[in-house]
Design a protein around this motif. Structure first.
Motif, PDB file in Angstrom:
ATOM      1  N   ASN A 170      27.569  46.684   4.468  1.00 27.72           N
ATOM      2  CA  ASN A 170      28.923  46.608   5.025  1.00 27.72           C
ATOM      3  C   ASN A 170      29.964  46.381   3.938  1.00 27.72           C
ATOM      4  O   ASN A 170      29.703  45.713   2.931  1.00 27.72           O
ATOM      5  N   GLY A 171      31.145  46.933   4.173  1.00 28.15           N
ATOM      6  CA  GLY A 171      32.252  46.751   3.242  1.00 28.15           C
ATOM      7  C   GLY A 171      33.488  47.447   3.758  1.00 28.15           C
ATOM      8  O   GLY A 171      33.426  48.228   4.718  1.00 28.15           O
ATOM      9  N   THR A 172      34.635  47.154   3.167  1.00 26.99           N
ATOM     10  CA  THR A 172      35.882  47.801   3.554  1.00 26.99           C
ATOM     11  C   THR A 172      36.561  48.418   2.336  1.00 26.99           C
ATOM     12  O   THR A 172      36.404  47.937   1.213  1.00 26.99           O
ATOM     13  N   VAL A 173      37.309  49.484   2.602  1.00 22.98           N
ATOM     14  CA  VAL A 173      38.075  50.166   1.556  1.00 22.98           C
ATOM     15  C   VAL A 173      39.504  50.351   2.047  1.00 22.98           C
ATOM     16  O   VAL A 173      39.724  50.868   3.143  1.00 22.98           O
ATOM     17  N   TYR A 222      28.096  53.113  -1.907  1.00 20.55           N
ATOM     18  CA  TYR A 222      27.490  51.813  -2.187  1.00 20.55           C
ATOM     19  C   TYR A 222      26.518  51.958  -3.352  1.00 20.55           C
ATOM     20  O   TYR A 222      25.732  52.906  -3.393  1.00 20.55           O
ATOM     21  N   TYR A 223      26.596  51.028  -4.281  1.00 22.92           N
ATOM     22  CA  TYR A 223      25.550  50.889  -5.278  1.00 22.92           C
ATOM     23  C   TYR A 223      24.504  49.930  -4.716  1.00 22.92           C
ATOM     24  O   TYR A 223      24.844  48.950  -4.054  1.00 22.92           O
ATOM     25  N   TRP A 224      23.198  50.176  -4.998  1.00 23.98           N
ATOM     26  CA  TRP A 224      22.166  49.267  -4.507  1.00 23.98           C
ATOM     27  C   TRP A 224      20.925  49.371  -5.386  1.00 23.98           C
ATOM     28  O   TRP A 224      20.740  50.337  -6.128  1.00 23.98           O
ATOM     29  N   GLY A 225      20.087  48.344  -5.301  1.00 23.07           N
ATOM     30  CA  GLY A 225      18.851  48.337  -6.069  1.00 23.07           C
ATOM     31  C   GLY A 225      18.166  46.993  -5.959  1.00 23.07           C
ATOM     32  O   GLY A 225      18.663  46.063  -5.307  1.00 23.07           O
ATOM     33  N   THR A 226      17.011  46.862  -6.601  1.00 20.65           N
ATOM     34  CA  THR A 226      16.239  45.620  -6.546  1.00 20.65           C
ATOM     35  C   THR A 226      16.582  44.678  -7.693  1.00 20.65           C
ATOM     36  O   THR A 226      15.973  43.613  -7.820  1.00 20.65           O
ATOM     37  N   THR A 227      17.542  45.051  -8.535  1.00 18.74           N
ATOM     38  CA  THR A 227      18.036  44.171  -9.598  1.00 18.74           C
ATOM     39  C   THR A 227      19.558  44.166  -9.535  1.00 18.74           C
ATOM     40  O   THR A 227      20.165  45.086  -8.964  1.00 18.74           O
ATOM     41  N   PRO A 228      20.220  43.156 -10.116  1.00 20.61           N
ATOM     42  CA  PRO A 228      21.686  43.115 -10.079  1.00 20.61           C
ATOM     43  C   PRO A 228      22.355  44.331 -10.720  1.00 20.61           C
ATOM     44  O   PRO A 228      23.515  44.624 -10.415  1.00 20.61           O
ATOM     45  N   SER A 229      21.648  45.042 -11.609  1.00 25.41           N
ATOM     46  CA  SER A 229      22.241  46.242 -12.217  1.00 25.41           C
ATOM     47  C   SER A 229      22.205  47.425 -11.258  1.00 25.41           C
ATOM     48  O   SER A 229      22.832  48.455 -11.507  1.00 25.41           O
ATOM     49  N   MET A 230      21.466  47.289 -10.152  1.00 25.02           N
ATOM     50  CA  MET A 230      21.386  48.290  -9.078  1.00 25.02           C
ATOM     51  C   MET A 230      20.892  49.640  -9.610  1.00 25.02           C
ATOM     52  O   MET A 230      19.743  49.755  -9.974  1.00 25.02           O
ATOM     53  N   GLY A 231      21.733  50.675  -9.719  1.00 20.49           N
ATOM     54  CA  GLY A 231      21.280  51.952 -10.258  1.00 20.49           C
ATOM     55  C   GLY A 231      21.126  53.059  -9.237  1.00 20.49           C
ATOM     56  O   GLY A 231      20.986  54.227  -9.598  1.00 20.49           O
ATOM     57  N   ASN A 232      21.146  52.739  -7.925  1.00 21.09           N
ATOM     58  CA  ASN A 232      21.091  53.755  -6.873  1.00 21.09           C
ATOM     59  C   ASN A 232      22.414  53.770  -6.120  1.00 21.09           C
ATOM     60  O   ASN A 232      23.173  52.813  -6.182  1.00 21.09           O
ATOM     61  N   PHE A 233      22.685  54.867  -5.417  1.00 17.79           N
ATOM     62  CA  PHE A 233      23.908  54.895  -4.622  1.00 17.79           C
ATOM     63  C   PHE A 233      23.626  55.458  -3.241  1.00 17.79           C
ATOM     64  O   PHE A 233      22.709  56.248  -3.033  1.00 17.79           O
ATOM     65  N   LEU A 234      24.420  55.032  -2.269  1.00 18.39           N
ATOM     66  CA  LEU A 234      24.312  55.462  -0.876  1.00 18.39           C
ATOM     67  C   LEU A 234      25.711  55.762  -0.378  1.00 18.39           C
ATOM     68  O   LEU A 234      26.603  54.926  -0.478  1.00 18.39           O
ATOM     69  N   VAL A 238      39.005  53.442 -10.393  1.00 21.18           N
ATOM     70  CA  VAL A 238      37.727  53.143  -9.752  1.00 21.18           C
ATOM     71  C   VAL A 238      37.666  51.637  -9.545  1.00 21.18           C
ATOM     72  O   VAL A 238      37.913  50.867 -10.469  1.00 21.18           O
ATOM     73  N   THR A 239      37.359  51.205  -8.323  1.00 22.66           N
ATOM     74  CA  THR A 239      37.267  49.783  -8.011  1.00 22.66           C
ATOM     75  C   THR A 239      35.897  49.483  -7.429  1.00 22.66           C
ATOM     76  O   THR A 239      35.454  50.165  -6.501  1.00 22.66           O
ATOM     77  N   VAL A 240      35.219  48.474  -7.979  1.00 21.25           N
ATOM     78  CA  VAL A 240      33.895  48.073  -7.501  1.00 21.25           C
ATOM     79  C   VAL A 240      33.996  46.663  -6.917  1.00 21.25           C
ATOM     80  O   VAL A 240      34.554  45.759  -7.549  1.00 21.25           O
ATOM     81  N   GLY A 241      33.460  46.470  -5.727  1.00 18.35           N
ATOM     82  CA  GLY A 241      33.491  45.166  -5.089  1.00 18.35           C
ATOM     83  C   GLY A 241      32.453  44.225  -5.671  1.00 18.35           C
ATOM     84  O   GLY A 241      31.650  44.595  -6.532  1.00 18.35           O
ATOM     85  N   SER A 242      32.450  43.005  -5.200  1.00 19.12           N
ATOM     86  CA  SER A 242      31.492  42.009  -5.661  1.00 19.12           C
ATOM     87  C   SER A 242      30.079  42.393  -5.232  1.00 19.12           C
ATOM     88  O   SER A 242      29.875  43.085  -4.241  1.00 19.12           O
ATOM     89  N   VAL A 272      38.760  47.031  -2.430  1.00 17.73           N
ATOM     90  CA  VAL A 272      37.470  47.054  -1.752  1.00 17.73           C
ATOM     91  C   VAL A 272      36.943  45.636  -1.563  1.00 17.73           C
ATOM     92  O   VAL A 272      37.228  44.742  -2.364  1.00 17.73           O
ATOM     93  N   VAL A 273      36.185  45.442  -0.505  1.00 18.36           N
ATOM     94  CA  VAL A 273      35.557  44.148  -0.220  1.00 18.36           C
ATOM     95  C   VAL A 273      34.115  44.415   0.214  1.00 18.36           C
ATOM     96  O   VAL A 273      33.884  45.167   1.172  1.00 18.36           O
ATOM     97  N   THR A 274      33.144  43.847  -0.488  1.00 19.78           N
ATOM     98  CA  THR A 274      31.745  43.935  -0.085  1.00 19.78           C
ATOM     99  C   THR A 274      31.454  42.826   0.920  1.00 19.78           C
ATOM    100  O   THR A 274      31.712  41.653   0.645  1.00 19.78           O
ATOM    101  N   ASN A 275      30.932  43.192   2.091  1.00 19.96           N
ATOM    102  CA  ASN A 275      30.588  42.219   3.127  1.00 19.96           C
ATOM    103  C   ASN A 275      29.072  42.103   3.275  1.00 19.96           C
ATOM    104  O   ASN A 275      28.323  42.976   2.831  1.00 19.96           O
ATOM    105  N   ALA A 276      28.618  41.036   3.910  1.00 19.44           N
ATOM    106  CA  ALA A 276      27.189  40.763   4.031  1.00 19.44           C
ATOM    107  C   ALA A 276      26.464  41.871   4.794  1.00 19.44           C
ATOM    108  O   ALA A 276      27.012  42.488   5.721  1.00 19.44           O
ATOM    109  N   ALA A 277      25.230  42.132   4.401  1.00 15.15           N
ATOM    110  CA  ALA A 277      24.384  43.105   5.089  1.00 15.15           C
ATOM    111  C   ALA A 277      23.985  42.560   6.465  1.00 15.15           C
ATOM    112  O   ALA A 277      23.878  41.350   6.672  1.00 15.15           O
ATOM    113  N   THR A 278      23.771  43.474   7.420  1.00 17.19           N
ATOM    114  CA  THR A 278      23.385  43.092   8.782  1.00 17.19           C
ATOM    115  C   THR A 278      22.201  43.952   9.231  1.00 17.19           C
ATOM    116  O   THR A 278      21.784  44.884   8.537  1.00 17.19           O
ATOM    117  N   SER A 279      21.666  43.624  10.424  1.00 14.26           N
ATOM    118  CA  SER A 279      20.552  44.373  11.021  1.00 14.26           C
ATOM    119  C   SER A 279      19.405  44.549  10.033  1.00 14.26           C
ATOM    120  O   SER A 279      18.849  45.644   9.870  1.00 14.26           O
TER     121      SER A 279
END
Length: 211
Positions: A55-58, A69-81, A129-133, A39-46
């Motif tokens: 954005n990302g590739t698998v 995708y994991y996401w959140g307002t802290t580096p530990s994230m905690g939400n998924f999309l 299980v593989t998690v990107g940067s 997996v590769v995490t790519n920069a967010a757009t729009s």
């Protein structure tokens, strides 16, 4: 140096130095895990004040897998999309051997806020299980609008149809902002109210002179 998804057999053996006896244990086996997804995490757009595209590739590397995708307002994230056709919160990617682009729109965000996200893929078999940067982006701010009184207000002579009010429009709204005027007439004068796209302002500004 073993190969993935391969069964290997082994047994232990002991032999006396004198060479008198050789004893071998029972034969057992094990199977190596399949190649994990790449997996590769790519920069967010729009990016706007309320949304962004993650954005990302698998690359399943030949083994069926899901992604999210994991996401959140802290580096530990905690939400998924994930997205449509999801199972257990994850989106099925397939079992190909090439990178697959997996953009997802994240909405309902707060303005002027830093968000963190990372792409994740897990094999249907549960083996890997593989998690990107982890990357981050900042949502944009909400445009502000400076309101002033309309300039040069005048009235025409009243007639049977009523009174005509005119003024000079002050184009001081932020780029893309909507700015309208409304007049309230009272026995002692008239007041201007301003519409910013969501509500009329509560403070009235008497337009008895130019701004």
């Amino acid at each position: 140096g073993l190969s993935p998804s391969t069964t290997y057999y082994f047994a232990i053996e002991a032999n006396q130095v004198s060479g008198s006896n050789v004893v071998q244990g029972s034969t057992l086996s094990f199977t190596t895990l399949p190649t994990p997804p790449t997996v590769v995490t790519n920069a967010a757009t729009s990016i706007t004040s309320t949304s962004a595209v993650l954005n990302g590739t698998v690359n399943p590397n030949g083994n069926a897998c899901w992604m999210q995708y994991y996401w959140g307002t802290t580096p530990s994230m905690g939400n998924f999309l994930s997205g449509a056709n999801a199972q257990n919160g994850d989106l099925f990617v397939g079992s190909g051997s090439s990178p697959v682009s997996e953009p997802r729109t994240l909405s309902g965000l707060s303005a002027s806020t830093t968000y963190y996200f990372a792409i994740e893929a897990n094999q249907v078999s549960g083996s890997n299980v593989t998690v990107g940067s982890t990357l981050s982006f900042n949502t944009t701010g909400i445009p502000t609008t400076t309101l002033t009184s309309p300039a040069n207000p005048t009235t025409a002579a009243p007639n049977s149809a009523g009174v005509t009010f005119t003024w000079t429009y002050n184009n001081q709204g932020a780029s893309g902002a909507q700015l309208d005027y409304s007049l309230q007439v009272t026995p002692t004068g008239y007041a201007a109210y301003y519409w910013t796209g969501s509500a009329w302002t509560t403070t009235q500004t008497w337009i008895t002179s130019s701004a």
